[in-house]
Design a protein around this motif. Structure first.
Motif: not given
Lengths: 107, 232
Positions: A26-28, A38-39, A41, B56-58, B67-69
């Protein structure tokens, strides 16, 4: 056909049900101009089959290689890629951005 | 990720319910939070923001990097009217990953020959919508029949559900009459003002396929509102 996040996570479940070892990437975090948000997969099985993407194809090879170890030892890790990397020519992002990718086992 | 968490995420997505997966990036520890349970969570304020934005983000919390998906329901497009424009719009919208449903009670229009490979409900909108997952903020609705008996109930349902896009085919004059009817039906002026009418971005579209492009572009512009550089 392009795969959406729906297909990717549903496929991860189907692969596990078929008894395959699976890792989820997952790109964080992204800095600068990164190809995938971000997010995003990418899933990988123990044979190196994969679905989805974490970049425009720039670093998938390195993530898939690392995924084999993650499936093997069951430990998640965070990978970082960018042009500032000393391996830039091998697995850098040509767009000049940087990304962090979490690779975890689906167990 | 534990397999049971993955299964739960897939179930929630299929049911069109939003969830957030919280991952401790240091040790991989995870928990899943449903939108209905977010209020009592230690990260409540952050989670509420994320459910709204869908991003999503940290987040840093208690010295940990989490990290929040954010998994919101996939965007879908409900088209009212199995008309010529819809025949062009349905496959185009599917190509952009929208989940498409076409509704029209007129069985001469709503035929599988005219609409292959798309969910087609030959029913009145109220009956058709009752068969689908409820309209929600992740749904776009385009009313294309020109017939108030068919379009109006669907428009009212979409406005009440706060669907992210609500568009209606028809001239300014036609829309003026529509505004009167919807006002009489008890909708507030702010709700009615959300209707895109005349429908579609102004690209001078003439043919049904061109109008479909202008409608689809307007749907995407609404979906990606927060990323746009200038108002369209």
């Amino acid at each position: 056909m392009l795969s959406t996040d729906t297909d990717i996570l549903a496929t991860a479940e189907a692969w596990r049900d078929a008894g395959r070892g699976v890792a989820l990437a997952t790109v964080i975090e992204t800095w600068g101009s990164a190809p995938r948000p971000v997010g995003s997969h990418l899933i990988i099985d123990q044979e190196g089959n994969f679905l989805g993407s974490v970049s425009g194809g720039c670093v998938e090879g390195a993530v898939i290689a690392e995924a084999a170890d993650v499936i093997e030892d069951g430990k998640p890790r965070v990978l970082e890629f960018g042009v500032a990397d000393e391996t830039a020519w091998r697995v850098g992002l040509s767009c000049g951005g940087r990304i962090r990718v979490l690779v975890e086992p689906v167990a | 990720m534990k397999l049971d968490i993955l299964r739960e995420m897939n179930r929630e997505r299929a049911a069109r319910r939003a969830v957030i997966l919280v991952t401790d990036t240091a040790d991989g520890g995870q928990r899943l939070v449903r939108e209905t349970e977010a209020e009592g969570d230690p990260l409540a304020a952050e989670l509420a923001d994320r459910f709204r934005s869908g991003r999503s983000g940290t987040v840093e919390a208690e010295g940990r990097s989490l990290f929040l998906t954010v998994q919101v329901p996939p965007p879908r497009l409900v088209v009212i009217g199995a008309v010529h424009i819809s025949q062009a719009l349905a496959p185009m919208a599917q190509a952009t990953d929208l989940d498409v449903t076409v509704i029209d009670p007129r069985t001469a229009f709503a035929t599988p020959e005219r609409f292959p490979d798309v969910t087609l409900l030959p029913l009145w909108p109220d009956d058709a919508l009752a068969q689908l997952p409820p309209l929600d903020r992740y749904t776009a609705l385009a009313a294309l029949t020109h017939d108030p008996k068919i379009d109006d109930p669907a428009l009212i349902a979409a406005l009440k559900a706060e669907s992210f896009y609500v568009g209606a085919l028809g001239s300014r004059k036609t829309h003026g009459k529509r505004v009167e009817r919807l006002t009489a039906a008890g909708l507030a002026p702010e709700q009615i003002a959300r209707i895109a009418a005349p429908i579609g971005l102004d690209i001078g579209a003439v043919s049904p396929a061109e109008i479909a492009v202008s409608v689809l572009a307007q749907v995407i512009a609404s979906l990606r509102q927060d990323r746009r550089r200038a108002p369209a």
